[in-house]
Write a protein that holds these residues in place. Sequence first.
Motif, short mmCIF file in Angstrom:
data_model
loop_
_atom_site.label_atom_id
_atom_site.label_comp_id
_atom_site.label_asym_id
_atom_site.label_seq_id
_atom_site.Cartn_x
_atom_site.Cartn_y
_atom_site.Cartn_z
N MET A 1 -3.49 -5.44 -4.43
CA MET A 1 -4.37 -4.30 -4.72
C MET A 1 -3.67 -3.00 -4.34
O MET A 1 -3.08 -2.89 -3.25
N PRO A 2 -3.68 -1.98 -5.22
CA PRO A 2 -3.06 -0.70 -4.88
C PRO A 2 -3.76 -0.07 -3.68
O PRO A 2 -4.95 -0.26 -3.47
N SER A 3 -2.99 0.67 -2.86
CA SER A 3 -3.53 1.19 -1.60
C SER A 3 -3.97 2.64 -1.68
O SER A 3 -4.67 3.11 -0.78
N GLU A 4 -3.60 3.36 -2.73
CA GLU A 4 -3.91 4.79 -2.78
C GLU A 4 -4.28 5.19 -4.21
O GLU A 4 -3.65 4.75 -5.16
N PRO A 15 0.47 9.80 -6.33
CA PRO A 15 -0.46 9.35 -5.29
C PRO A 15 -1.26 10.55 -4.79
O PRO A 15 -0.74 11.67 -4.71
N SER A 17 -2.13 11.61 -2.00
CA SER A 17 -1.58 12.30 -0.83
C SER A 17 -0.47 13.28 -1.20
O SER A 17 -0.13 14.16 -0.41
N HIS A 83 -6.93 2.10 -12.34
CA HIS A 83 -6.20 2.02 -11.08
C HIS A 83 -7.09 2.35 -9.89
O HIS A 83 -7.15 1.60 -8.91
N ASN A 84 -7.80 3.47 -9.96
CA ASN A 84 -8.54 3.96 -8.80
C ASN A 84 -9.78 3.13 -8.49
O ASN A 84 -10.22 3.08 -7.34
N ASP A 86 -9.82 -0.10 -8.64
CA ASP A 86 -9.29 -1.20 -7.82
C ASP A 86 -9.10 -0.76 -6.37
O ASP A 86 -9.35 -1.52 -5.44
N VAL A 87 -8.66 0.49 -6.19
CA VAL A 87 -8.48 1.01 -4.83
C VAL A 87 -9.84 1.14 -4.13
O VAL A 87 -9.99 0.83 -2.94
#
Length: 314
Positions: A1-4, A15, A17, A83-84, A86-87
Amino acid sequence: MPSEPLVYIRGRLLPASQANVSIYDFGIVLGATVTDLLRTFHRQPYRLEDHVRRFYDSCKYARIKPPISAEETAEITRELVRHNADVAGPDAELAIVYFITPGENFVYAGSAAASGTKLAPTFCIHSFPLPFELFRRFFENGLHLVTPSTRHVPPECVDPKIKNRSRLHWWLAEQEAKLVDPGAMPLLLDLQGNLTETSGSNFLLVKNGIVYSPAPRNILLGISRKVVIELCQKLSIPFIERDVQVHDAITADEAFVTTTPYCMAPVTKFNGVTMGDGSVGGPIYTRLLNAWSEEIGVDIRGQVLGLKPAAAVY
Protein backbone atom coordinates in the motif's frame (compact mmCIF):
# COMPACT_ATOMS: atom_id res chain seq x y z
CA MET A 1 0.00 0.00 0.00
CA PRO A 2 1.39 3.47 -0.88
CA SER A 3 2.35 5.49 2.21
CA GLU A 4 1.79 9.07 1.05
CA PRO A 5 -0.88 10.80 -1.05
CA LEU A 6 0.07 12.38 -4.36
CA VAL A 7 -0.51 15.98 -5.42
CA TYR A 8 -0.62 17.32 -8.98
CA ILE A 9 1.10 20.71 -9.10
CA ARG A 10 2.86 22.63 -11.90
CA GLY A 11 2.45 19.74 -14.30
CA ARG A 12 3.88 17.03 -12.04
CA LEU A 13 2.64 14.38 -9.65
CA LEU A 14 4.51 14.74 -6.36
CA PRO A 15 4.28 13.24 -2.87
CA ALA A 16 2.20 15.62 -0.75
CA SER A 17 5.19 16.41 1.49
CA GLN A 18 7.03 17.86 -1.51
CA ALA A 19 4.20 20.05 -2.85
CA ASN A 20 4.43 23.78 -2.11
CA VAL A 21 3.32 27.23 -3.26
CA SER A 22 5.65 30.25 -3.38
CA ILE A 23 5.09 33.02 -0.83
CA TYR A 24 5.17 35.38 -3.85
CA ASP A 25 2.27 33.66 -5.58
CA PHE A 26 -0.69 35.89 -6.48
CA GLY A 27 -2.85 33.45 -4.55
CA ILE A 28 -1.00 34.60 -1.41
CA VAL A 29 -0.36 38.21 -2.40
CA LEU A 30 -3.88 39.04 -3.63
CA GLY A 31 -5.96 36.03 -2.69
CA ALA A 32 -6.43 35.60 -6.45
CA THR A 33 -7.42 31.94 -6.48
CA VAL A 34 -10.12 30.02 -8.32
CA THR A 35 -11.09 26.73 -6.74
CA ASP A 36 -13.52 23.83 -6.71
CA LEU A 37 -14.11 20.77 -4.56
CA LEU A 38 -15.68 17.43 -5.32
CA ARG A 39 -15.91 14.20 -3.39
CA THR A 40 -15.98 10.45 -3.87
CA PHE A 41 -18.70 7.90 -3.28
CA HIS A 42 -17.59 4.26 -3.34
CA ARG A 43 -14.07 5.73 -3.83
CA GLN A 44 -15.10 7.11 -7.24
CA PRO A 45 -15.37 10.84 -8.14
CA TYR A 46 -18.97 12.02 -7.90
CA ARG A 47 -20.32 14.50 -10.45
CA LEU A 48 -16.79 14.91 -11.82
CA GLU A 49 -17.90 16.46 -15.11
CA ASP A 50 -20.08 19.02 -13.33
CA HIS A 51 -17.27 20.14 -11.06
CA VAL A 52 -14.67 20.28 -13.83
CA ARG A 53 -17.04 22.32 -16.00
CA ARG A 54 -17.74 24.78 -13.17
CA PHE A 55 -14.02 25.08 -12.42
CA TYR A 56 -13.14 25.87 -16.03
CA ASP A 57 -16.01 28.36 -16.24
CA SER A 58 -14.63 30.08 -13.12
CA CYS A 59 -11.15 30.15 -14.64
CA LYS A 60 -12.48 31.76 -17.82
CA TYR A 61 -14.31 34.42 -15.82
CA ALA A 62 -11.14 35.10 -13.78
CA ARG A 63 -8.99 35.30 -16.93
CA ILE A 64 -6.74 32.49 -15.67
CA LYS A 65 -6.10 29.86 -18.34
CA PRO A 66 -5.43 26.35 -16.99
CA PRO A 67 -2.30 24.80 -18.51
CA ILE A 68 -4.14 21.55 -19.33
CA SER A 69 -7.52 20.70 -20.82
CA ALA A 70 -10.67 19.84 -18.89
CA GLU A 71 -10.36 16.25 -20.12
CA GLU A 72 -6.80 16.01 -18.81
CA THR A 73 -7.91 17.44 -15.47
CA ALA A 74 -10.60 14.78 -15.19
CA GLU A 75 -8.12 12.01 -15.98
CA ILE A 76 -5.56 13.28 -13.45
CA THR A 77 -8.37 13.45 -10.88
CA ARG A 78 -9.20 9.80 -11.45
CA GLU A 79 -5.51 8.87 -11.18
CA LEU A 80 -5.10 10.76 -7.91
CA VAL A 81 -8.24 9.16 -6.49
CA ARG A 82 -7.02 5.66 -7.35
CA HIS A 83 -3.73 6.26 -5.54
CA ASN A 84 -4.86 8.46 -2.65
CA ALA A 85 -7.89 6.32 -1.79
CA ASP A 86 -5.52 3.41 -1.15
CA VAL A 87 -3.47 5.64 1.16
CA ALA A 88 -6.56 6.81 3.03
CA GLY A 89 -7.80 3.28 3.72
CA PRO A 90 -10.70 1.06 2.65
CA ASP A 91 -13.44 2.92 4.54
CA ALA A 92 -12.39 6.47 3.65
CA GLU A 93 -13.95 8.77 1.10
CA LEU A 94 -11.98 11.67 -0.39
CA ALA A 95 -12.50 15.34 -1.02
CA ILE A 96 -10.63 16.45 -4.16
CA VAL A 97 -9.60 20.09 -4.40
CA TYR A 98 -8.73 22.11 -7.50
CA PHE A 99 -7.12 25.50 -7.22
CA ILE A 100 -5.39 27.78 -9.65
CA THR A 101 -3.72 31.18 -9.31
CA PRO A 102 -2.27 33.56 -11.93
CA GLY A 103 1.20 32.48 -10.80
CA GLU A 104 4.10 34.28 -9.15
CA ASN A 105 4.23 38.05 -8.63
CA PHE A 106 7.51 38.98 -10.28
CA VAL A 107 7.84 42.26 -8.38
CA TYR A 108 7.42 40.63 -4.95
CA ALA A 109 9.87 37.94 -6.02
CA GLY A 110 12.49 40.58 -6.79
CA SER A 111 12.25 40.14 -10.56
CA ALA A 112 10.83 43.49 -11.61
CA ALA A 113 12.79 43.33 -14.85
CA ALA A 114 10.78 40.28 -15.80
CA SER A 115 7.44 42.03 -15.35
CA GLY A 116 6.74 41.69 -19.06
CA THR A 117 7.14 37.93 -18.86
CA LYS A 118 3.98 35.92 -19.33
CA LEU A 119 2.59 34.58 -16.05
CA ALA A 120 2.67 30.82 -15.53
CA PRO A 121 -0.44 29.82 -13.54
CA THR A 122 -0.04 27.69 -10.44
CA PHE A 123 -2.47 24.79 -10.90
CA CYS A 124 -2.89 22.18 -8.17
CA ILE A 125 -5.08 19.14 -7.59
CA HIS A 126 -4.94 17.48 -4.19
CA SER A 127 -7.15 15.45 -1.88
CA PHE A 128 -7.84 14.71 1.77
CA PRO A 129 -10.01 12.16 3.58
CA LEU A 130 -13.47 13.53 4.36
CA PRO A 131 -13.62 14.21 8.13
CA PHE A 132 -17.12 12.85 8.75
CA GLU A 133 -16.66 13.17 12.51
CA LEU A 134 -16.72 16.97 12.12
CA PHE A 135 -20.12 16.82 10.41
CA ARG A 136 -21.89 14.45 12.80
CA ARG A 137 -23.30 17.19 15.01
CA PHE A 138 -25.10 18.63 11.97
CA PHE A 139 -27.07 15.38 11.62
CA GLU A 140 -27.49 14.78 15.34
CA ASN A 141 -28.57 18.29 16.39
CA GLY A 142 -29.02 20.28 13.18
CA LEU A 143 -27.43 23.56 12.19
CA HIS A 144 -27.83 26.96 13.80
CA LEU A 145 -27.62 29.66 11.10
CA VAL A 146 -26.89 33.26 12.08
CA THR A 147 -27.04 36.39 9.90
CA PRO A 148 -24.04 38.57 10.91
CA SER A 149 -23.48 42.24 10.10
CA THR A 150 -20.89 41.30 7.44
CA ARG A 151 -22.69 41.36 4.07
CA HIS A 152 -22.35 39.23 0.99
CA VAL A 153 -20.08 40.64 -1.73
CA PRO A 154 -22.48 42.16 -4.30
CA PRO A 155 -22.62 40.39 -7.67
CA GLU A 156 -21.89 43.78 -9.25
CA CYS A 157 -18.41 43.49 -7.67
CA VAL A 158 -17.62 39.76 -7.93
CA ASP A 159 -20.11 37.34 -9.43
CA PRO A 160 -20.74 34.60 -6.83
CA LYS A 161 -20.99 32.01 -9.60
CA ILE A 162 -17.17 32.04 -9.70
CA LYS A 163 -15.93 29.79 -6.90
CA ASN A 164 -12.92 31.56 -5.42
CA ARG A 165 -10.80 31.89 -2.29
CA SER A 166 -10.94 35.66 -1.82
CA ARG A 167 -12.86 35.02 1.38
CA LEU A 168 -11.84 37.42 4.16
CA HIS A 169 -15.48 38.49 4.51
CA TRP A 170 -16.39 34.89 5.31
CA TRP A 171 -13.73 34.74 8.00
CA LEU A 172 -15.14 37.92 9.56
CA ALA A 173 -18.68 36.55 9.33
CA GLU A 174 -17.68 33.31 11.04
CA GLN A 175 -16.08 35.19 13.93
CA GLU A 176 -19.29 37.19 14.39
CA ALA A 177 -21.48 34.07 14.29
CA LYS A 178 -19.33 32.35 16.93
CA LEU A 179 -19.96 35.23 19.32
CA VAL A 180 -23.65 34.34 19.15
CA ASP A 181 -23.14 30.57 19.30
CA PRO A 182 -19.74 28.79 19.08
CA GLY A 183 -21.36 26.16 16.86
CA ALA A 184 -23.26 28.56 14.59
CA MET A 185 -22.71 28.94 10.84
CA PRO A 186 -23.06 32.37 9.18
CA LEU A 187 -25.63 32.92 6.44
CA LEU A 188 -24.98 36.26 4.78
CA LEU A 189 -27.49 38.87 3.71
CA ASP A 190 -27.02 40.95 0.59
CA LEU A 191 -27.12 44.76 0.72
CA GLN A 192 -30.92 44.71 0.37
CA GLY A 193 -31.46 42.22 3.20
CA ASN A 194 -32.01 39.13 1.05
CA LEU A 195 -30.61 35.78 2.18
CA THR A 196 -27.72 34.44 0.11
CA GLU A 197 -25.53 31.51 1.18
CA THR A 198 -23.11 30.22 3.82
CA SER A 199 -19.35 30.05 3.35
CA GLY A 200 -19.52 26.50 2.04
CA SER A 201 -23.12 25.64 1.26
CA ASN A 202 -26.35 26.72 -0.39
CA PHE A 203 -29.38 27.48 1.78
CA LEU A 204 -32.87 26.18 0.98
CA LEU A 205 -36.13 26.54 2.91
CA VAL A 206 -39.47 24.77 2.74
CA LYS A 207 -42.90 26.37 3.08
CA ASN A 208 -46.20 24.59 2.39
CA GLY A 209 -44.43 21.75 0.58
CA ILE A 210 -42.45 24.05 -1.74
CA VAL A 211 -38.63 24.31 -1.70
CA TYR A 212 -37.40 27.89 -2.04
CA SER A 213 -33.89 28.97 -3.02
CA PRO A 214 -32.35 32.46 -2.84
CA ALA A 215 -32.13 34.11 -6.26
CA PRO A 216 -29.37 32.68 -8.51
CA ARG A 217 -27.79 36.14 -9.02
CA ASN A 218 -26.74 36.11 -5.35
CA ILE A 219 -25.28 32.62 -4.92
CA LEU A 220 -22.82 30.04 -6.14
CA LEU A 221 -24.70 27.52 -8.26
CA GLY A 222 -23.78 24.53 -6.13
CA ILE A 223 -23.53 21.05 -7.60
CA SER A 224 -25.30 19.59 -4.55
CA ARG A 225 -28.03 22.21 -5.00
CA LYS A 226 -28.30 21.01 -8.60
CA VAL A 227 -28.76 17.43 -7.36
CA VAL A 228 -31.57 18.59 -5.06
CA ILE A 229 -33.29 20.37 -7.97
CA GLU A 230 -33.13 17.11 -9.97
CA LEU A 231 -34.50 15.13 -7.01
CA CYS A 232 -37.31 17.64 -6.54
CA GLN A 233 -38.29 17.13 -10.17
CA LYS A 234 -38.17 13.36 -9.71
CA LEU A 235 -40.31 13.50 -6.54
CA SER A 236 -42.71 16.17 -7.89
CA ILE A 237 -41.67 18.66 -5.21
CA PRO A 238 -41.99 22.28 -6.44
CA PHE A 239 -38.70 24.22 -6.47
CA ILE A 240 -38.77 28.03 -6.74
CA GLU A 241 -35.89 30.50 -7.03
CA ARG A 242 -36.59 34.00 -5.75
CA ASP A 243 -35.44 36.59 -3.22
CA VAL A 244 -36.06 35.37 0.34
CA GLN A 245 -35.63 37.30 3.57
CA VAL A 246 -35.08 36.56 7.26
CA HIS A 247 -38.85 36.54 7.80
CA ASP A 248 -39.20 33.73 5.24
CA ALA A 249 -36.57 31.66 7.02
CA ILE A 250 -37.88 32.12 10.55
CA THR A 251 -41.45 31.27 9.49
CA ALA A 252 -40.46 28.35 7.24
CA ASP A 253 -41.63 24.81 7.94
CA GLU A 254 -38.10 23.51 7.56
CA ALA A 255 -34.74 24.46 6.09
CA PHE A 256 -31.50 22.78 5.11
CA VAL A 257 -28.15 23.40 3.46
CA THR A 258 -26.59 21.56 0.52
CA THR A 259 -22.85 21.07 0.12
CA THR A 260 -20.42 18.61 -1.42
CA PRO A 261 -18.77 17.09 1.70
CA TYR A 262 -21.97 15.92 3.47
CA CYS A 263 -24.63 16.57 0.79
CA MET A 264 -27.49 17.90 2.94
CA ALA A 265 -27.85 18.91 6.58
CA PRO A 266 -30.97 20.15 8.40
CA VAL A 267 -31.27 23.61 9.97
CA THR A 268 -32.89 23.57 13.41
CA LYS A 269 -32.29 27.15 14.56
CA PHE A 270 -32.17 30.48 12.74
CA ASN A 271 -30.91 33.55 14.63
CA GLY A 272 -31.73 31.71 17.84
CA VAL A 273 -35.30 30.85 16.80
CA THR A 274 -36.33 27.20 16.48
CA MET A 275 -37.04 26.18 12.90
CA GLY A 276 -40.46 24.60 12.32
CA ASP A 277 -41.22 22.11 15.08
CA GLY A 278 -37.53 21.72 15.95
CA SER A 279 -37.14 18.33 14.25
CA VAL A 280 -33.66 17.39 13.05
CA GLY A 281 -34.80 17.01 9.47
CA GLY A 282 -38.34 17.70 8.30
CA PRO A 283 -40.39 15.53 5.91
CA ILE A 284 -39.21 17.22 2.67
CA TYR A 285 -35.57 17.11 3.77
CA THR A 286 -35.92 13.45 4.71
CA ARG A 287 -37.56 12.51 1.38
CA LEU A 288 -34.79 14.24 -0.55
CA LEU A 289 -31.96 12.76 1.53
CA ASN A 290 -33.43 9.26 1.25
CA ALA A 291 -33.83 9.65 -2.51
CA TRP A 292 -30.25 10.85 -2.86
CA SER A 293 -28.99 7.94 -0.74
CA GLU A 294 -30.95 5.47 -2.84
CA GLU A 295 -29.65 6.98 -6.08
CA ILE A 296 -25.98 6.56 -5.14
CA GLY A 297 -26.29 3.39 -3.06
CA VAL A 298 -24.94 5.00 0.12
CA ASP A 299 -26.80 5.86 3.30
CA ILE A 300 -25.53 9.46 3.42
CA ARG A 301 -26.70 10.13 6.97
CA GLY A 302 -25.43 6.77 8.15
CA GLN A 303 -22.03 7.37 6.56
CA VAL A 304 -21.60 10.68 8.35
CA LEU A 305 -22.79 9.21 11.65
CA GLY A 306 -20.48 6.21 11.29
CA LEU A 307 -23.29 3.64 11.21
CA LYS A 308 -22.49 0.18 9.93
CA PRO A 309 -23.85 -0.61 6.43
CA ALA A 310 -26.17 -3.23 7.93
CA ALA A 311 -27.97 -0.43 9.77
CA ALA A 312 -28.46 1.61 6.62
CA VAL A 313 -32.06 2.53 5.92
CA TYR A 314 -32.96 4.64 2.90
